[in-house]
Design a protein around this motif. Structure first.
Motif, PDB file in Angstrom:
ATOM      1  N   LEU A 233       0.826  -1.199   0.000  1.00 29.18           N
ATOM      2  CA  LEU A 233       0.000   0.000   0.000  1.00 29.18           C
ATOM      3  C   LEU A 233       0.859   1.246   0.000  1.00 29.18           C
ATOM      4  CD1 LEU A 233      -2.789  -0.901   2.579  1.00 29.18           C
ATOM      5  CD2 LEU A 233      -3.120  -0.365   0.175  1.00 29.18           C
ATOM      6  N   ALA A 234       0.547   2.168  -0.886  1.00 27.34           N
ATOM      7  CA  ALA A 234       1.245   3.448  -0.878  1.00 27.34           C
ATOM      8  C   ALA A 234       0.787   4.234   0.342  1.00 27.34           C
ATOM      9  CB  ALA A 234       0.919   4.219  -2.157  1.00 27.34           C
ATOM     10  N   SER A 235       1.687   5.070   0.829  1.00 26.33           N
ATOM     11  CA  SER A 235       1.340   5.861   2.014  1.00 26.33           C
ATOM     12  C   SER A 235       0.216   6.831   1.677  1.00 26.33           C
ATOM     13  CB  SER A 235       2.568   6.645   2.489  1.00 26.33           C
ATOM     14  OG  SER A 235       3.044   7.475   1.461  1.00 26.33           O
ATOM     15  N   CYS A 236      -0.849   6.759   2.439  1.00 24.81           N
ATOM     16  CA  CYS A 236      -1.974   7.655   2.201  1.00 24.81           C
ATOM     17  C   CYS A 236      -2.701   7.849   3.520  1.00 24.81           C
ATOM     18  CB  CYS A 236      -2.918   7.092   1.130  1.00 24.81           C
ATOM     19  SG  CYS A 236      -3.548   5.455   1.501  1.00 24.81           S
ATOM     20  N   SER A 237      -3.346   8.985   3.647  1.00 26.07           N
ATOM     21  CA  SER A 237      -4.001   9.323   4.900  1.00 26.07           C
ATOM     22  C   SER A 237      -5.431   8.807   4.949  1.00 26.07           C
ATOM     23  CB  SER A 237      -3.992  10.846   5.087  1.00 26.07           C
ATOM     24  OG  SER A 237      -4.612  11.477   3.986  1.00 26.07           O
ATOM     25  N   SER A 238      -6.036   8.505   3.798  1.00 27.22           N
ATOM     26  CA  SER A 238      -7.416   8.053   3.769  1.00 27.22           C
ATOM     27  C   SER A 238      -7.463   6.576   3.409  1.00 27.22           C
ATOM     28  CB  SER A 238      -8.210   8.876   2.744  1.00 27.22           C
ATOM     29  OG  SER A 238      -7.621   8.762   1.465  1.00 27.22           O
ATOM     30  N   PRO A 239      -8.536   5.882   3.814  1.00 25.49           N
ATOM     31  CA  PRO A 239      -8.640   4.460   3.480  1.00 25.49           C
ATOM     32  C   PRO A 239      -8.752   4.274   1.973  1.00 25.49           C
ATOM     33  CG  PRO A 239     -10.705   5.279   4.383  1.00 25.49           C
ATOM     34  CD  PRO A 239      -9.696   6.369   4.564  1.00 25.49           C
ATOM     35  N   PRO A 240      -8.327   3.124   1.463  1.00 28.24           N
ATOM     36  CA  PRO A 240      -8.411   2.891   0.019  1.00 28.24           C
ATOM     37  C   PRO A 240      -9.856   2.849  -0.447  1.00 28.24           C
ATOM     38  CG  PRO A 240      -7.804   0.879   1.175  1.00 28.24           C
ATOM     39  CD  PRO A 240      -7.748   1.990   2.179  1.00 28.24           C
ATOM     40  N   PRO A 241     -10.128   3.249  -1.672  1.00 27.12           N
ATOM     41  CA  PRO A 241     -11.510   3.274  -2.160  1.00 27.12           C
ATOM     42  C   PRO A 241     -12.007   1.874  -2.498  1.00 27.12           C
ATOM     43  CG  PRO A 241     -10.029   3.842  -3.939  1.00 27.12           C
ATOM     44  CD  PRO A 241      -9.169   3.705  -2.698  1.00 27.12           C
ATOM     45  N   ASN A 242     -13.309   1.719  -2.502  1.00 27.96           N
ATOM     46  CA  ASN A 242     -13.906   0.531  -3.101  1.00 27.96           C
ATOM     47  C   ASN A 242     -13.762   0.635  -4.614  1.00 27.96           C
ATOM     48  OD1 ASN A 242     -15.025  -0.321  -0.497  1.00 27.96           O
ATOM     49  ND2 ASN A 242     -16.463   1.380  -0.782  1.00 27.96           N
ATOM     50  N   LEU A 243     -13.732  -0.515  -5.285  1.00 26.55           N
ATOM     51  CA  LEU A 243     -13.564  -0.546  -6.741  1.00 26.55           C
ATOM     52  C   LEU A 243     -14.670  -1.396  -7.355  1.00 26.55           C
ATOM     53  CD1 LEU A 243      -9.728  -1.300  -6.893  1.00 26.55           C
ATOM     54  CD2 LEU A 243     -10.809   0.954  -7.047  1.00 26.55           C
ATOM     55  N   ILE A 244     -15.304  -0.863  -8.396  1.00 28.55           N
ATOM     56  CA  ILE A 244     -16.313  -1.608  -9.141  1.00 28.55           C
ATOM     57  C   ILE A 244     -15.960  -1.526 -10.625  1.00 28.55           C
ATOM     58  CG2 ILE A 244     -18.752  -1.796  -9.763  1.00 28.55           C
ATOM     59  CD1 ILE A 244     -19.453  -0.556  -7.081  1.00 28.55           C
ATOM     60  N   LEU A 245     -15.809  -2.673 -11.251  1.00 24.99           N
ATOM     61  CA  LEU A 245     -15.502  -2.758 -12.677  1.00 24.99           C
ATOM     62  C   LEU A 245     -16.694  -3.405 -13.369  1.00 24.99           C
ATOM     63  CD1 LEU A 245     -13.655  -2.606 -15.156  1.00 24.99           C
ATOM     64  CD2 LEU A 245     -12.575  -4.744 -14.383  1.00 24.99           C
ATOM     65  N   ILE A 246     -17.314  -2.676 -14.302  1.00 23.51           N
ATOM     66  CA  ILE A 246     -18.531  -3.129 -14.972  1.00 23.51           C
ATOM     67  C   ILE A 246     -18.232  -3.297 -16.453  1.00 23.51           C
ATOM     68  CG2 ILE A 246     -20.930  -2.585 -15.529  1.00 23.51           C
ATOM     69  CD1 ILE A 246     -21.003  -0.850 -13.005  1.00 23.51           C
ATOM     70  N   SER A 247     -18.444  -4.500 -16.969  1.00 23.72           N
ATOM     71  CA  SER A 247     -18.257  -4.776 -18.395  1.00 23.72           C
ATOM     72  C   SER A 247     -19.613  -5.045 -19.033  1.00 23.72           C
ATOM     73  CB  SER A 247     -17.338  -5.986 -18.592  1.00 23.72           C
ATOM     74  OG  SER A 247     -17.279  -6.334 -19.965  1.00 23.72           O
ATOM     75  N   LEU A 248     -20.007  -4.193 -19.964  1.00 23.95           N
ATOM     76  CA  LEU A 248     -21.279  -4.315 -20.670  1.00 23.95           C
ATOM     77  C   LEU A 248     -20.981  -4.902 -22.046  1.00 23.95           C
ATOM     78  CD1 LEU A 248     -22.801  -0.864 -19.649  1.00 23.95           C
ATOM     79  CD2 LEU A 248     -22.913  -3.056 -18.443  1.00 23.95           C
ATOM     80  N   ASP A 249     -21.062  -6.201 -22.131  1.00 20.41           N
ATOM     81  CA  ASP A 249     -20.642  -6.938 -23.318  1.00 20.41           C
ATOM     82  C   ASP A 249     -21.335  -6.426 -24.578  1.00 20.41           C
ATOM     83  OD1 ASP A 249     -20.198  -9.326 -25.173  1.00 20.41           O
ATOM     84  OD2 ASP A 249     -19.269 -10.067 -23.342  1.00 20.41           O
ATOM     85  N   THR A 250     -20.562  -6.226 -25.651  1.00 20.61           N
ATOM     86  CA  THR A 250     -21.067  -5.879 -26.985  1.00 20.61           C
ATOM     87  C   THR A 250     -21.607  -4.451 -27.067  1.00 20.61           C
ATOM     88  OG1 THR A 250     -21.828  -8.185 -26.974  1.00 20.61           O
ATOM     89  CG2 THR A 250     -22.270  -6.936 -28.945  1.00 20.61           C
ATOM     90  N   LEU A 251     -21.208  -3.582 -26.152  1.00 19.63           N
ATOM     91  CA  LEU A 251     -21.697  -2.205 -26.168  1.00 19.63           C
ATOM     92  C   LEU A 251     -20.820  -1.328 -27.049  1.00 19.63           C
ATOM     93  CD1 LEU A 251     -23.543   0.051 -25.245  1.00 19.63           C
ATOM     94  CD2 LEU A 251     -22.141   0.295 -23.184  1.00 19.63           C
ATOM     95  N   ARG A 252     -21.443  -0.747 -28.071  1.00 18.95           N
ATOM     96  CA  ARG A 252     -20.758   0.221 -28.932  1.00 18.95           C
ATOM     97  C   ARG A 252     -20.779   1.595 -28.262  1.00 18.95           C
ATOM     98  NH1 ARG A 252     -21.805  -0.794 -35.167  1.00 18.95           N
ATOM     99  NH2 ARG A 252     -21.638   1.474 -35.160  1.00 18.95           N
ATOM    100  N   PRO A 253     -19.652   2.315 -28.245  1.00 18.87           N
ATOM    101  CA  PRO A 253     -19.675   3.643 -27.629  1.00 18.87           C
ATOM    102  C   PRO A 253     -20.584   4.618 -28.350  1.00 18.87           C
ATOM    103  CG  PRO A 253     -17.567   3.228 -28.720  1.00 18.87           C
ATOM    104  CD  PRO A 253     -18.310   1.933 -28.687  1.00 18.87           C
ATOM    105  N   ASP A 254     -20.763   4.450 -29.666  1.00 16.76           N
ATOM    106  CA  ASP A 254     -21.586   5.400 -30.406  1.00 16.76           C
ATOM    107  C   ASP A 254     -23.075   5.211 -30.166  1.00 16.76           C
ATOM    108  OD1 ASP A 254     -21.810   3.037 -31.811  1.00 16.76           O
ATOM    109  OD2 ASP A 254     -21.348   3.886 -33.772  1.00 16.76           O
ATOM    110  N   HIS A 255     -23.463   4.318 -29.249  1.00 16.08           N
ATOM    111  CA  HIS A 255     -24.859   4.198 -28.824  1.00 16.08           C
ATOM    112  C   HIS A 255     -25.049   4.653 -27.387  1.00 16.08           C
ATOM    113  CE1 HIS A 255     -27.038   2.082 -32.168  1.00 16.08           C
ATOM    114  NE2 HIS A 255     -25.810   2.206 -32.620  1.00 16.08           N
ATOM    115  N   VAL A 256     -24.047   5.330 -26.854  1.00 21.98           N
ATOM    116  CA  VAL A 256     -24.090   5.895 -25.499  1.00 21.98           C
ATOM    117  C   VAL A 256     -24.223   7.408 -25.624  1.00 21.98           C
ATOM    118  CG1 VAL A 256     -22.793   6.195 -23.351  1.00 21.98           C
ATOM    119  CG2 VAL A 256     -22.705   3.999 -24.578  1.00 21.98           C
ATOM    120  N   GLY A 257     -25.151   7.970 -24.882  1.00 15.23           N
ATOM    121  CA  GLY A 257     -25.388   9.407 -24.987  1.00 15.23           C
ATOM    122  C   GLY A 257     -24.153  10.240 -24.735  1.00 15.23           C
TER     123      GLY A 257
END
Length: 445
Positions: free
Chosen positions: A26-50
Motif C-alpha cells: 500500500l502506498a502511504s496515504c491518509s485516507s482508506p483505500p476506495p472501493n472498486l467496481i468494474l462493470i463490463s457491458l458486453d457488446t456495447l458500442r460507444p456510439d450508442h451511449v449518450g
C-alpha cells in the motif's frame, strides 16, 4: 549494441526476488483505500451511449456517471471476442501473451490478476457475471453466475442481481472489489415492447417481434433474407431498447451505492469487451471475425475518488490500461509484468500522445500508432481522415505500411516469447449448461 531486458516472471509462484518487483504494498496515504467496481457491458458500442454523442436517450445513468468522471473517446479492446478481451482486462496482458483466444481455454492459475492482487492486499472480492468457465475466476472469493442458460443466457432483466450485489456490499467491513459483467445488449434480443417502441419509429408498426434470436440474424447474414434499411432500423431499435433497460438497472445500482453513502468512496469503471456490426460491412450482429473500428472501439468511463470530474480525452488507450489504473487508485503499485499503464497521466492532461495499441485474433492483428491503423493482411488506414476504414493506403504509403508491419510482427513475436509457459493451461471442458449458454449467445454451434 542493444541490451536485452530480462523477461519478467509473470507467474504468481515466482521466487521472492521476482515478487518484490511487483511492489504490492500500500502506498502511504491518509485516507482508506476506495472501493472498486468494474462493470463490463458486453457488446456495447460507444456510439450508442449518450455521453459519446448518440442522439437517442439510451443511457441517462451512464451519461451522469461520465459527467462526474473521465471519459475516453478512443479506447480499444485487444480482441474482437469475449474470452481474450476479458482476460486482457483482468490481467493487463495482451492476448498474444495470455493465449486465451476462445471460451473453454483456461488461464494459467499462476498468472496475477487484478482480483488476486487486490485480495492479497486486504480487499474483499466478488464477481456477478455471465462469463462461463473457470478462466475469469482467479482471485474472486465470491463468483456468482447470473442468467438462465435455458433461455437467452441473459441475466440483468430484473432487479434481482442488483439487489443481491447490494446485499453483498452491505456485509463488507473491508474495502471491496466488485466485477460485474452482463450480455444484456448481446444477441439474442428480447427487450420490453415499450422500450422497442421508444426507439423503433415507423419500423415498429409492422416489424415488432417478441424476440430476435441468433438464427434470425444468421439468415440475414447468409443472404436468405434481405438486410434492408428497415430491418437494420428495427434491429438497432431492439439493441437500443436492451441498452435502455440495462441502463435503468445500472441506475438502480448506482442509487443503491449513493443511499449507502458509498458514492464518494467508490471508483466505478465501465467498459465493454468489443462492439458489434450494424450493417457496416453487409453483416449484422457479428463481431468475432472483424478487426474494424465498429468492433474494437469500446466505451471507457471512470468516476470516483482520484478521478477528476468532467474530463473527456481523445488520447488512444487500451483495456490493458484499466487494471493498473484501478490498482493505483487503490494505492497499490501494479506488477512489473502488467503490460498496461496507469491512465492518470492521460486524464490529468500530462500525456497527450496516442498510446500504441495491438489488437487481434490468433493469426491476424492490427497495430494502432499515431493516426494510422495497420492490419496484418497488409491494409493501412488513416483514422483521422477515414474513420470508416474505406480507403486502404498500403499501396500509396508503402514505407509507413512496411514500418508498421515490421513493428506489429516484432510485438507479436515478443509477446509470444513472454507468454511461454504462462499463457494457457490448455482447453478446459465446458459443462452442458455452459455450452447451452454459449450456444444461445452464438459462440458455439
Amino acid at each position: 549494441m542493444s541490451r536485452r531486458t530480462p523477461r519478467p516472471d509473470l507467474r504468481r509462484g515466482a521466487p521472492l526476488a521476482a515478487l518484490l518487483l511487483f511492489g504490492l504494498a500500500l502506498a502511504s496515504c491518509s485516507s482508506p483505500p476506495p472501493n472498486l467496481i468494474l462493470i463490463s457491458l458486453d457488446t456495447l458500442r460507444p456510439d450508442h451511449v449518450g455521453a459519446y454523442g448518440y442522439e437517442r436517450d439510451t443511457t441517462p445513468n451512464l451519461d451522469a456517471l461520465a459527467a462526474r468522471g473521465a471519459l475516453f473517446e478512443t479506447a480499444y479492446a485487444h480482441a474482437p471476442n469475449t474470452a481474450p478481451s476479458h482476460t486482457s482486462l483482468l490481467t493487463s496482458l495482451y492476448p498474444t501473451v495470455h493465449g486465451v483466444w476462445n471460451h473453454g481455454i483456461g488461464l494459467d492459475p499462476s498468472v496475477p490478476t487484478l482480483a488476486g492482487i487486490l485480495a492479497e492486499n486486504g480487499y474483499d472480492t466478488a464477481a456477478w457475471v455471465q462469463l462461463v468457465g473457470s478462466t475469469y475466476q482467479s482471485g474472486f472469493a465470491t463468483y456468482q453466475y447470473i442468467g438462465d442458460p435455458e433461455t437467452s443466457g441473459k441475466g440483468f432483466g430484473s432487479f434481482r442481481p442488483v439487489e443481491r450485489m447490494l446485499e453483498w456490499i452491505d456485509g463488507r467491513e473491508r474495502p471491496f472489489f466488485l466485477f460485474v459483467h452482463t450480455y444484456d445488449v448481446h444477441l439474442p434480443y428480447e427487450p420490453r415492447r415499450k422500450d422497442v417502441r421508444r426507439f423503433a419509429g415507423r419500423a415498429a408498426a409492422e416489424g415488432l417481434r417478441r424476440r430476435i434470436p441468433q438464427w434470425y440474424v444468421r439468415k440475414l447474414n447468409r443472404g436468405e433474407w434481405e438486410l434492408t434499411d428497415e430491418v437494420v432500423e428495427l434491429l438497432v431499435a431492439y439493441y437500443d431498447a436492451e441498452l435502455f433497460r440495462l441502463d435503468e438497472l445500472l441506475g438502480r445500482f448506482f442509487d443503491g451505492l449513493a443511499e449507502r453513502g458509498l458514492e464518494d468512496r467508490t471508483v466505478i469503471a465501465v467498459v465493454s469487451d468489443h462492439g458489434e456490426e450494424f450493417g457496416e460491412r453487409g453483416q449484422f450482429g457479428r463481431h468475432s471475425y472483424s478487426l474494424r473500428e465498429e468492433i474494437l472501439r469500446v466505451p471507457l468511463i471512470l468516476a470516483g475518488p482520484g478521478v477528476p470530474e468532467g474530463v473527456r480525452t481523445d488520447v488512444r488507450v487500451g483495456l490493458v490500461d484499466v487494471a493498473p489504473s484501478l490498482l493505483r487508485l487503490a494505492g497499490l503499485e501494479p506488477p512489473a509484468g502488467f503490460q498496461g499503464r496507469d491512465l492518470a497521466p492521460v486524464w490529468s492532461g500530462g500525456e497527450t500522445e496516442h498510446r500504441t495499441v495491438l489488437a487481434g485474433k490468433r493469426l491476424r492483428h492490427v497495430l494502432l500508432e499515431g493516426p494510422y491503423k495497420y492490419e496484418t493482411n497488409h491494409k493501412l488506414f488513416h483514422l483521422g481522415t477515414d474513420p470508416g476504414e474505406r480507403r486502404d493506403l498500403a499501396g500509396r504509403l508503402p514505407e509507413i505500411a512496411r514500418r508498421m508491419r515490421a513493428r506489429a510482427r516484432h510485438l507479436v513475436e515478443e509477446h509470444r516469447r513472454l507468454g511461454e509457459g504462462i499463457a494457457s493451461a490448455g482447453p478446459r471442458h465446458l459443462t452442458p449448461e455452459q455450452r447451452k449458454t454459449l450456444r444461445a449467445l452464438g459462440y458455439v454451434d
